[in-house]
Design a protein around this motif. Structure first.
Motif, PDB file in Angstrom:
ATOM      1  N   VAL A   3      -8.982   1.859   2.309  1.00 16.49           N
ATOM      2  CA  VAL A   3      -8.167   1.997   0.856  1.00 16.49           C
ATOM      3  C   VAL A   3      -9.067   1.250  -0.198  1.00 16.49           C
ATOM      4  CG1 VAL A   3      -6.031   1.341  -0.314  1.00 16.49           C
ATOM      5  CG2 VAL A   3      -6.182   2.089   2.296  1.00 16.49           C
ATOM      6  N   TYR A   8       0.806  -1.290  -0.089  1.00 17.69           N
ATOM      7  CA  TYR A   8      -0.026   0.078  -0.122  1.00 17.69           C
ATOM      8  C   TYR A   8       0.838   1.117  -0.126  1.00 17.69           C
ATOM      9  CZ  TYR A   8      -3.761  -3.291   1.428  1.00 17.69           C
ATOM     10  OH  TYR A   8      -4.568  -4.247   1.516  1.00 17.69           O
ATOM     11  N   VAL A  40      -9.479  -1.147  -3.484  1.00 15.45           N
ATOM     12  CA  VAL A  40      -8.486  -2.260  -3.835  1.00 15.45           C
ATOM     13  C   VAL A  40      -9.394  -3.029  -4.985  1.00 15.45           C
ATOM     14  CG1 VAL A  40      -7.425  -4.526  -3.701  1.00 15.45           C
ATOM     15  CG2 VAL A  40      -7.373  -2.823  -1.839  1.00 15.45           C
ATOM     16  N   PRO A  76      -4.458  -1.752  -4.818  1.00 16.75           N
ATOM     17  CA  PRO A  76      -4.648  -0.782  -4.034  1.00 16.75           C
ATOM     18  C   PRO A  76      -4.609   0.484  -4.518  1.00 16.75           C
ATOM     19  CG  PRO A  76      -3.019  -2.517  -3.193  1.00 16.75           C
ATOM     20  CD  PRO A  76      -3.269  -2.750  -4.720  1.00 16.75           C
ATOM     21  N   PRO A 124      -4.880   5.656   0.264  1.00 15.92           N
ATOM     22  CA  PRO A 124      -5.848   5.767   1.309  1.00 15.92           C
ATOM     23  C   PRO A 124      -6.458   7.074   1.834  1.00 15.92           C
ATOM     24  CG  PRO A 124      -3.377   6.239   2.194  1.00 15.92           C
ATOM     25  CD  PRO A 124      -3.293   5.811   0.555  1.00 15.92           C
TER      26      PRO A 124
END
Length: 559
Positions: free
Chosen positions: A130, A63, A132, A141, A144
């Motif tokens: 987040v 991420y 995905v 991903p 965030p």
């Protein structure tokens, strides 16, 4: 695709028209076209078949965007790193109990939303959402979005391309530690991140929030003690009462919260049916009831209801419940037949349940007022816990156990357990029968109870005021008399409400017999036949008056 279907339709019509004239063999091109169409029609969009597969995928991705200087690569749901000069290691972890899938970008592929928590070396715990994309085939991903610090997550859903998150967040009057406002945020995917469309405060948290839902226990202590397979332990809130199933027996109890602290939680005595249960289910049920009775707080944890209880070492444990889906609403045409009572709980009249609930609520209200006024510190982290150690009394002397030390030293834990089973539910006549049969002696009975006093009362209950240091000597004397054929129980068995019972011995100095009369529940001690005052010490003779009770009226004798 439409062109292929059109071509097939035309060819099939021509085949039907020619079928009456001669046999027709389909061209190879048609076979190929049909095969292509079937392949395109039967092709399935990749999807993850279980929650475990989804967690395994989200928990092993990289991420970006959580930190400006590092990539976060989760391994089995966790990523740790070090900070210069800080011994503790901060952690980023996947909140694997709460996930959601759906189509976020309209391409027909299954996407997901992962919630990541950054547990810092301080008190902060930041939660990020987040996106995905294509999670089942080529997970990618996005960036965030920060939801908040130390929030309590209630639910996460994806529908119609939107992401909805319900949670408790800090609001007016809250500290960073303790969110008390219900919040709902709605997001949509934009440029590989979740953009907030709306956030609404839905009011302060309240125990009323739990009413109307059925909660199923999934773990007895925050992931360390999962519920036995196939067991169904449930919890329902009905205002000032809780009820449900312990996995075998149904139960109910009064429950309450403090007015100024709505997430505090206390449970009154639990009443349950008494059906025979498999041993493992019965053991789990007993643990559940015991921990529920010690509840102190409630909240939300990764989409689950969390009820915190006090453990024996004064640390906190957590009962975790998942919310069951609401029953499907019935139409007006639906006919409902009331089911017959299926358990002892169902057979209890509603009026009786309401009466019990009212009495329990009044009792719990008094307890809560006492807690609020006198013992609020017990609900606070680090506050005093009860029972306290024995205080320094100026009127109550410490119990003297020296006279029993030799007997206690020879009293084994195995014999204690045997007597536990032997004496449970026994009355005086039963004990006499055990002594007559040689299964028990008076001396052993005294030792057994002194052992219990030592284990459960000294510095714990603090209820026993004084012990007779001569109790074992008296017991041994009675055992000797029984062995010699002398017993007292038959002589003192009650025959009428008003009757005199005289001892078998005479006072040698005074030549008098001592009697006890019991009338309307009161005992009167006198000399036979004239009434005299009963005193513990006979004047001038140094003799003591021993009094006892053997299933009914009292007896007394000079010794």
């Amino acid at each position: 695709m439409k062109k292929i279907y059109t071509n097939i339709a035309v060819i099939l019509i021509l085949m039907l028209l020619l079928a009456g004239c001669k046999a027709v063999t389909a061209p190879a091109a048609l076979d190929q076209a049909a095969t292509t169409v079937a392949t395109e029609t039967d092709e399935q969009i990749p999807s993850l078949t279980s929650q475990a597969d989804l967690v395994a995928t989200l928990g092993n991705l990289s991420y970006t965007g959580l930190f400006s200087d590092k990539l976060v690569t989760l391994i089995d749901g966790t990523y740790t790193y070090t900070e210069v000069g800080v011994p503790a290691k901060p952690i980023v972890r996947l909140l694997d109990r709460i996930t959601a899938t759906g189509d976020l970008n309209g391409d027909g592929a299954e996407d997901a939303v992962a919630l990541l928590e950054h547990d810092t070396t301080g008190t902060a715990r930041f939660v990020f959402a987040v996106p995905v994309l294509a999670v089942a085939s080529a997970p990618a991903p996005g960036l965030p979005h920060l939801l908040g610090d130390r929030i309590q997550l209630k639910s996460l859903d994806v529908a119609d391309g939107k992401v909805m998150v319900d949670y408790l967040a800090q609001g007016s009057g809250d500290g960073d530690c303790c969110p008390t406002w219900n919040v709902r945020s709605i997001f949509a995917l934009q440029d590989d991140t979740l953009q907030e469309e709306s956030t609404e405060q839905l009011g302060k948290v309240s125990g009323v929030d739990l009413v109307g839902a059925t909660w199923r226990l999934v773990d007895l202590n925050d992931g360390k003690e999962p519920v036995l397979p196939g067991a169904e332990l449930t919890l329902e809130f009905t205002g000032d009462q809780i009820r449900g199933s312990g996995g075998c027996n149904n139960y109910y109890a009064a429950a309450a919260t403090l007015p100024d602290a709505p997430q505090t939680f206390s449970v009154g005595p639990i009443t349950a049916t008494e059906m025979a249960c498999p041993e493992d289910i019965a053991k789990q049920e007993a643990i559940f009831f015991a921990r529920l009775a010690k509840a102190v707080l409630w909240g939300y944890k990764e989409g689950l209801l969390e009820i915190s209880y006090e453990q024996e070492d004064n640390s906190a444990g957590d009962l975790l419940f998942e919310q069951l889906p609401a029953p499907v609403a019935m139409t007006e045409a639906t006919t409902v037949t009331e089911p017959a009572a299926t358990s002892a709980m169902d057979a209890i009249p509603q009026a009786d349940l309401e009466l019990y609930a009212a009495a329990s609520a009044a009792s719990m209200g008094a307890i809560n007022n006492r807690l609020l006024n006198d013992c609020l510190e017990t609900l606070l982290p680090g506050g005093r816990q009860f029972p306290l150690a024995e205080p320094n009394y100026n009127a109550k002397r410490p119990l003297e156990l020296d006279a029993f030390s030799a007997a206690l030293a020879g009293f084994s834990s195995e014999r204690s357990r045997e007597l536990d089973a032997l004496l449970v539910g026994k009355n005086i006549l039963d004990l006499q029968g055990l002594m007559a049969g040689g299964e028990l002696t008076a001396e052993e009975l005294v030792t057994y109870y002194v052992d219990r006093i030592q284990h459960y009362d000294v510095n714990k209950l603090n209820s026993v005021i004084e012990l007779n240091p001569e109790a074992l000597t008296i017991a041994a004397q009675l055992d000797a008399e029984r062995a010699a054929g002398t017993t007292w129980s038959a002589a003192w068995h009650p025959r009428a409400a008003e009757r005199q019972y005289c001892d078998r011995r005479s006072d040698a100095h005074h030549g008098r017999r001592l009697c006890v009369t019991q009338l309307a529940g009161r005992s009167r001690c006198h000399d036979c036949p004239e009434t005299a005052r009963c005193r513990r010490h006979h004047p001038g003779e140094g003799k003591s008056l021993r009094m006892g009770q053997l299933h009914g009226p009292m007896y007394a004798e000079w010794v």
